[in-house]
Design an enzyme around this catalytic site. Structure first.
Site, PDB file in Angstrom:
ATOM      1  N   ASP A  83      13.627 -12.726 -27.677  1.00  0.00           N
ATOM      2  CA  ASP A  83      14.409 -11.872 -28.557  1.00  0.00           C
ATOM      3  C   ASP A  83      15.897 -12.011 -28.273  1.00  0.00           C
ATOM      4  OD1 ASP A  83      12.081 -10.968 -29.672  1.00  0.00           O
ATOM      5  OD2 ASP A  83      12.017  -9.105 -28.510  1.00  0.00           O
ATOM      6  N   TYR A 133       6.537 -13.486 -17.684  1.00  0.00           N
ATOM      7  CA  TYR A 133       7.768 -12.734 -17.870  1.00  0.00           C
ATOM      8  C   TYR A 133       7.952 -11.784 -16.694  1.00  0.00           C
ATOM      9  CZ  TYR A 133       8.253 -14.134 -22.808  1.00  0.00           C
ATOM     10  OH  TYR A 133       8.422 -14.840 -23.972  1.00  0.00           O
TER      11      TYR A 133
END
Length: 541
Positions: free
Chosen positions: A167, A226
């Site tokens: 993002d 992540y």
């Protein structure tokens, strides 16, 4: 007169030429003739009789055996920019005074291993008229000669793809893009160093490997890792007297015994000064330290995310019945807390097969909000059910892509390489980020960790986010209760307008601010929108 007889008389009158037939025919693609050719497809003939009359996309007959070369389309080559005056084939054949075009260099399907600090970029994937990681990278590769000028105007010409789409503002110690690139540029001994010289310091190419021609960065990726970092002070319970405190207190009826966080005697708030301000409270929060019991609660709660679940409440634009909501989380770990400067931080490593849009930020929000309010971890199980609830997003600032994993692809090329040497043209090395581990760790420390902590120290981003949560007095967060169930008042019904919906603030999608006041003054809200489901797959990773 018979129509056939009439047609024959017309051909005779024109010297044997059919004057009804136009010189150039435009036919539909399924007819098999290219636009602008003088081949004619006779619908009366069987399909196989028309094959020899067809022409290819360049205007050549598919078979020219025994036919005289007419020089048509000399020098024509597919994929050139039509606005390039130096493109071959423009205006017919070459003339002697035409500038000689640079020689074409061979392209190879490659996987490019990269890292980046996402601050200042509108996400990973290339977009028109905005700064993105891929946009900056592609421009640098054109300047370095790894992408030819013929392909400089359209990344799709080199099949640009990515393993994970991050993002806006999100960082990556390791990510991978695949494309057909020029690996041997005349006069350039090290193409990686040459590309890095054209890149800003916050975007780095670690290396590249030759991959199979059918390689797809997204499809060949087995899983992604992540990390989410956040200050431990987010686990401090809501302040007594705040709107969230009040609405949850009202929820604590005879069916909901008093929650631990509702007790005014909580150590942090009981020591609060009468004349305290947000600034003084933030200083105290940064000196607060998480207890061993709270770390244990975090680790117990996070286990609820492991395995395969329906994550429809942790993304946008998905219905409960969508099969794509089923995602598999391989392993999730909570680290021991560590102090940097005045603030204690904790990290959560999430290893999943794939992630939907905003999924990690919403997962972390559900974890933090449930733990700070004493809500049982079973509330996460409830969120996998059909009822729709509003789970806010945590700030982008704490999110980092560690690296994608290509285990299946590596196993495949290992078998292919059994009888090959690394010097053989058919040899394909495995995709391995570990060989760049030292450089990646140094980059993470300088461009990601230090940057992340500096922004939090300066702007108090996480405290500002928690302030918006504690200032909310509607029903959307009533699932934060001691039973760990979702009450009817917190359920969102599609098409039904809510009186006090909790809306995410766009400012928490940013990972950098131009001045210290922006985090508090930028109050623009993110409106509820209808998401195009056809594009959601491109946002995953």
């Amino acid at each position: 007169m018979d129509p056939n007889t009439f047609a024959g008389l017309k051909r005779l009158s024109a010297g044997g030429i059919d004057i009804d037939q136009p010189k150039r025919l435009k036919t539909d693609s399924h007819d098999g003739a290219a636009e602008g050719t003088n081949s004619r497809v006779d619908p009366a003939l069987p399909k196989e009789k028309n094959i020899s009359r067809r022409r290819d996309a360049a205007g050549w007959a598919k078979s020219r055996k025994g036919k005289e070369k007419d020089g048509k389309n000399t020098g024509r080559r597919r994929g050139l920019r039509q606005d390039d005056p130096m493109s071959e084939g423009q205006g017919g054949s070459h003339t002697e005074d035409q500038t000689e075009k640079a020689p074409r260099l061979p392209k190879r399907q490659c996987a490019l291993l990269i890292g980046y600090c996402g601050t200042g970029c509108n996400g990973m994937q290339i977009q028109r008229d905005v700064r993105t990681i891929e946009g900056v990278l592609f421009e640098a590769m054109v300047k370095a000669g790894a992408v030819s000028q013929d392909n400089a105007n359209d990344p799709s010409k080199v099949n640009l793809g990515r393993a994970a789409r991050t993002d806006a503002g999100v960082h990556a110690a390791g990510n991978l893009v695949s494309l057909k690139m020029i690996t041997a540029v005349p006069g350039v001994p090290d193409i990686v160093a040459h590309i890095n010289a054209e890149l800003p310091s916050e975007i780095r190419v670690w290396g590249y490997v030759r991959v199979q021609n059918s390689f797809s960065a997204r499809l060949a990726c087995d899983s992604r890792k992540y990390t989410y970092f956040f200050p431990t002070y987010l686990l401090i319970p809501p302040e007594p007297g705040g709107k969230l405190y009040q609405i949850l207190h009202q929820q604590a009826t005879s069916d909901f015994p008093t929650l631990p966080f509702l007790e005014d005697s909580h150590s942090f708030w009981s020591e609060n000064e009468i004349s305290s301000t947000r600034e003084s409270d933030l200083r105290r929060k940064r000196n607060w330290r998480i207890s061993t019991d709270q770390v244990t609660l975090l680790r117990e709660s996070i286990k609820k995310f492991e395995g395969t679940h329906n994550f429809h409440n942790f993304t946008v634009g998905r219905d409960f019945s969508d099969r794509s909501n089923q995602r598999h989380m391989k392993k999730i770990e909570v680290s021991d807390p560590a102090v940097y400067g005045d603030t204690e931080w904790i990290s959560v490593v999430l290893h999943g097969q794939s992630f939907m849009l905003h999924q990690m930020r919403k997962m972390m929000s559900a974890l933090v909000l449930s733990c700070r309010t004493g809500t049982p971890p079973e509330v996460i199980d409830e969120m996998y059910g059909p009822r729709v609830v509003n789970v806010p997003k945590m700030p982008s600032l704490g999110l980092l892509l560690e690296h994608p994993i290509f285990g299946s692809y590596n196993d495949k090329v290992t078998k292919v390489n059994e009888n090959l040497q690394p010097t053989d043209a058919e040899y394909r090395p495995p995709i391995d980020f570990d060989i760049h581990r030292d450089a990646m760790n140094n980059f993470k420390q300088k461009h990601i960790y230090d940057n992340m902590r500096a922004i939090e120290d300066r702007d108090g981003v996480f405290d500002a986010w928690m302030h918006t949560i504690d200032s909310y007095g509607g029903n959307d967060l009533l699932y934060l209760n001691p039973k760990g169930i979702i009450p009817a008042a917190a359920v969102i019904k599609i098409g039904e307008k809510r009186t006090k919906p909790l809306k995410d603030k766009k400012r928490f999608d940013a990972t950098g601010f131009t001045d210290t006041s922006k985090v508090d003054t930028f109050e623009e809200e993110e409106e509820d929108t209808v998401v195009d489901k056809a594009r959601l797959a491109e946002t995953e990773g």
